[in-house]
Design an enzyme around this catalytic site. Structure first.
Site, short mmCIF file in Angstrom:
data_model
loop_
_atom_site.label_atom_id
_atom_site.label_comp_id
_atom_site.label_asym_id
_atom_site.label_seq_id
_atom_site.Cartn_x
_atom_site.Cartn_y
_atom_site.Cartn_z
N LYS A 11 0.83 -1.22 0.00
CA LYS A 11 0.00 0.00 0.00
C LYS A 11 0.87 1.27 0.00
O LYS A 11 2.08 1.21 0.22
CB LYS A 11 -0.95 -0.06 1.20
CG LYS A 11 -1.94 -1.24 1.12
CD LYS A 11 -2.90 -1.24 2.31
CE LYS A 11 -3.95 -2.33 2.19
NZ LYS A 11 -4.91 -2.30 3.34
N TYR A 51 -12.71 -1.64 -3.50
CA TYR A 51 -13.15 -1.81 -2.12
C TYR A 51 -14.66 -1.66 -1.97
O TYR A 51 -15.14 -1.36 -0.88
CB TYR A 51 -12.43 -0.81 -1.21
CG TYR A 51 -11.00 -1.22 -0.87
CD1 TYR A 51 -10.73 -2.32 -0.05
CD2 TYR A 51 -9.91 -0.50 -1.36
CE1 TYR A 51 -9.43 -2.69 0.27
CE2 TYR A 51 -8.60 -0.87 -1.05
CZ TYR A 51 -8.38 -1.96 -0.23
OH TYR A 51 -7.08 -2.34 0.10
N PHE A 59 -15.27 4.02 7.46
CA PHE A 59 -13.90 4.36 7.04
C PHE A 59 -13.71 4.35 5.52
O PHE A 59 -12.61 4.54 5.03
CB PHE A 59 -12.89 3.41 7.70
CG PHE A 59 -13.10 1.94 7.41
CD1 PHE A 59 -12.66 1.37 6.22
CD2 PHE A 59 -13.75 1.12 8.33
CE1 PHE A 59 -12.85 0.02 5.95
CE2 PHE A 59 -13.94 -0.24 8.07
CZ PHE A 59 -13.49 -0.77 6.87
N ARG A 87 -2.40 -14.74 4.13
CA ARG A 87 -3.09 -14.04 5.23
C ARG A 87 -2.32 -14.27 6.54
O ARG A 87 -2.23 -13.37 7.38
CB ARG A 87 -4.55 -14.51 5.36
CG ARG A 87 -5.47 -14.13 4.20
CD ARG A 87 -5.78 -12.66 4.08
NE ARG A 87 -6.41 -12.08 5.23
CZ ARG A 87 -7.12 -10.94 5.20
NH1 ARG A 87 -7.28 -10.26 4.06
NH2 ARG A 87 -7.66 -10.46 6.28
N THR A 93 -5.61 -7.42 10.47
CA THR A 93 -5.87 -6.09 9.92
C THR A 93 -5.31 -5.00 10.84
O THR A 93 -4.70 -4.04 10.37
CB THR A 93 -7.40 -5.89 9.75
OG1 THR A 93 -7.94 -7.00 9.03
CG2 THR A 93 -7.71 -4.60 9.03
N ARG A 104 2.41 -7.04 8.84
CA ARG A 104 1.72 -5.89 9.47
C ARG A 104 2.31 -5.57 10.84
O ARG A 104 2.41 -4.41 11.22
CB ARG A 104 0.21 -6.16 9.52
CG ARG A 104 -0.44 -5.93 8.15
CD ARG A 104 -1.85 -6.42 8.09
NE ARG A 104 -2.56 -5.92 6.91
CZ ARG A 104 -3.73 -6.38 6.49
NH1 ARG A 104 -4.34 -7.34 7.17
NH2 ARG A 104 -4.32 -5.89 5.43
N ASN A 114 -2.19 0.01 7.00
CA ASN A 114 -1.64 -1.27 7.48
C ASN A 114 -0.75 -1.99 6.46
O ASN A 114 -0.67 -3.21 6.45
CB ASN A 114 -2.77 -2.16 7.99
CG ASN A 114 -3.81 -2.45 6.93
OD1 ASN A 114 -3.65 -2.04 5.79
ND2 ASN A 114 -4.85 -3.15 7.30
N HIS A 117 -2.08 -5.48 1.44
CA HIS A 117 -3.35 -6.16 1.19
C HIS A 117 -3.09 -7.62 0.87
O HIS A 117 -2.09 -7.95 0.22
CB HIS A 117 -4.05 -5.52 -0.02
CG HIS A 117 -5.25 -6.29 -0.51
ND1 HIS A 117 -6.48 -6.18 0.08
CD2 HIS A 117 -5.38 -7.21 -1.50
CE1 HIS A 117 -7.34 -6.99 -0.55
NE2 HIS A 117 -6.69 -7.63 -1.51
N GLU A 128 -9.44 -9.83 -8.00
CA GLU A 128 -8.51 -8.73 -7.72
C GLU A 128 -7.30 -8.77 -8.64
O GLU A 128 -6.80 -7.72 -9.06
CB GLU A 128 -8.09 -8.79 -6.24
CG GLU A 128 -9.25 -8.48 -5.30
CD GLU A 128 -8.95 -8.76 -3.84
OE1 GLU A 128 -9.87 -8.54 -3.02
OE2 GLU A 128 -7.84 -9.19 -3.51
P1 IDP Z 1 -8.05 -6.81 5.46
O1 IDP Z 1 -7.21 -5.84 4.64
O2 IDP Z 1 -7.28 -7.36 6.62
O3 IDP Z 1 -8.71 -7.89 4.63
P2 IDP Z 1 -10.66 -5.52 5.60
O4 IDP Z 1 -11.62 -5.68 6.72
O5 IDP Z 1 -10.96 -6.21 4.30
O6 IDP Z 1 -9.21 -5.95 6.13
O7 IDP Z 1 -10.50 -3.95 5.34
C1 IDP Z 1 -9.88 -3.45 4.18
C2 IDP Z 1 -8.97 -2.32 4.58
O8 IDP Z 1 -9.76 -1.24 5.12
C3 IDP Z 1 -7.97 -2.65 5.69
O9 IDP Z 1 -6.83 -3.33 5.23
C4 IDP Z 1 -7.65 -1.27 6.24
O10 IDP Z 1 -6.75 -0.56 5.36
C5 IDP Z 1 -9.02 -0.61 6.18
N1 IDP Z 1 -9.77 -0.80 7.44
C6 IDP Z 1 -10.38 -1.95 7.87
N2 IDP Z 1 -10.97 -1.78 9.05
C7 IDP Z 1 -10.77 -0.49 9.39
C8 IDP Z 1 -11.16 0.31 10.52
O11 IDP Z 1 -11.84 -0.16 11.46
N3 IDP Z 1 -10.76 1.62 10.51
C9 IDP Z 1 -10.03 2.16 9.49
N4 IDP Z 1 -9.64 1.45 8.41
C10 IDP Z 1 -10.01 0.14 8.36
MG MG Z 2 -10.14 -7.73 3.15
#
Ligand code: IDP
Ligand code: MG
Length: 139
Positions: A11, A51, A59, A87, A93, A104, A114, A117, A128
């Site tokens: 990212k 997304y 968010f 993963r 996350t 991470r 974070n 992806h 994707e």
């Molecule tokens: P993942 O990347 O671990 O699969 P997802 O729930 O799919 O997590 O969320 C996609 C992206 O959205 C995350 O990687 C992060 O950048 C952002 N994100 C997820 N949850 C939050 C949150 O609670 N606050 C702010 N950003 C979030």
């Molecule tokens: Mg995800």
């Protein structure tokens, strides 16, 4: 049956901090083979699309701004049980919950920024990957 490919994006925060080399080294050391890779930047429309599953989340707009503010490194990776293995390698996350030594844990600054992806299913890995690469590029 699990397929042997997944999709990743290093990212914008990872590119900004100069962490792409170190992160790719972790990915290679974990036994992933790079099938396709490019430095690219998503447009706002592309990020909203990528997304779209999160479009109702509070968010969402911040996520789109973050993911479009600079270049990313997009890649298709290969390893047995790639989605699950990757993963595990990237960790939770929220970096404060990510296991020691995960990408991470080492490189993310917050739950929003974070570092990386990883696809969450074989089906999404394919969707994707096709979002960023042509079939020829993934051969
Ligand atoms: P993942 O990347 O671990 O699969 P997802 O729930 O799919 O997590 O969320 C996609 C992206 O959205 C995350 O990687 C992060 O950048 C952002 N994100 C997820 N949850 C939050 C949150 O609670 N606050 C702010 N950003 C979030
Ligand atoms: Mg995800």
């Amino acid at each position: 049956m699990a397929t042997n490919r997944t999709f990743t994006m290093l990212k914008p925060d990872s590119v900004e901090k100069g962490n792409t080399g170190a992160i790719l080294e972790k990915i290679n050391s974990a036994g992933f083979r790079i099938i396709a890779m490019k430095l690219t930047q998503m447009s706002i429309d592309e990020a909203r699309n990528f997304y779209s599953i999160h479009k109702e989340r509070p968010f969402f707009n911040d996520l789109v701004s973050y993911m479009t503010r600079g270049p990313i490194v997009a890649a298709v990776l290969e390893k047995e049980d790639a989605v699950n293995e990757f993963r595990t390698l990237i960790g939770s996350t929220d970096p404060t919950a990510a296991a020691e030594g995960t990408i991470r844990n080492l490189f993310a600054s917050s739950i929003s920024e974070n570092a990386i992806h990883g696809s969450d299913s074989d089906e999404n890995a394919l969707i994707e990957s096709r979002f960023h690469f042509s079939e020829e590029e993934m051969f």
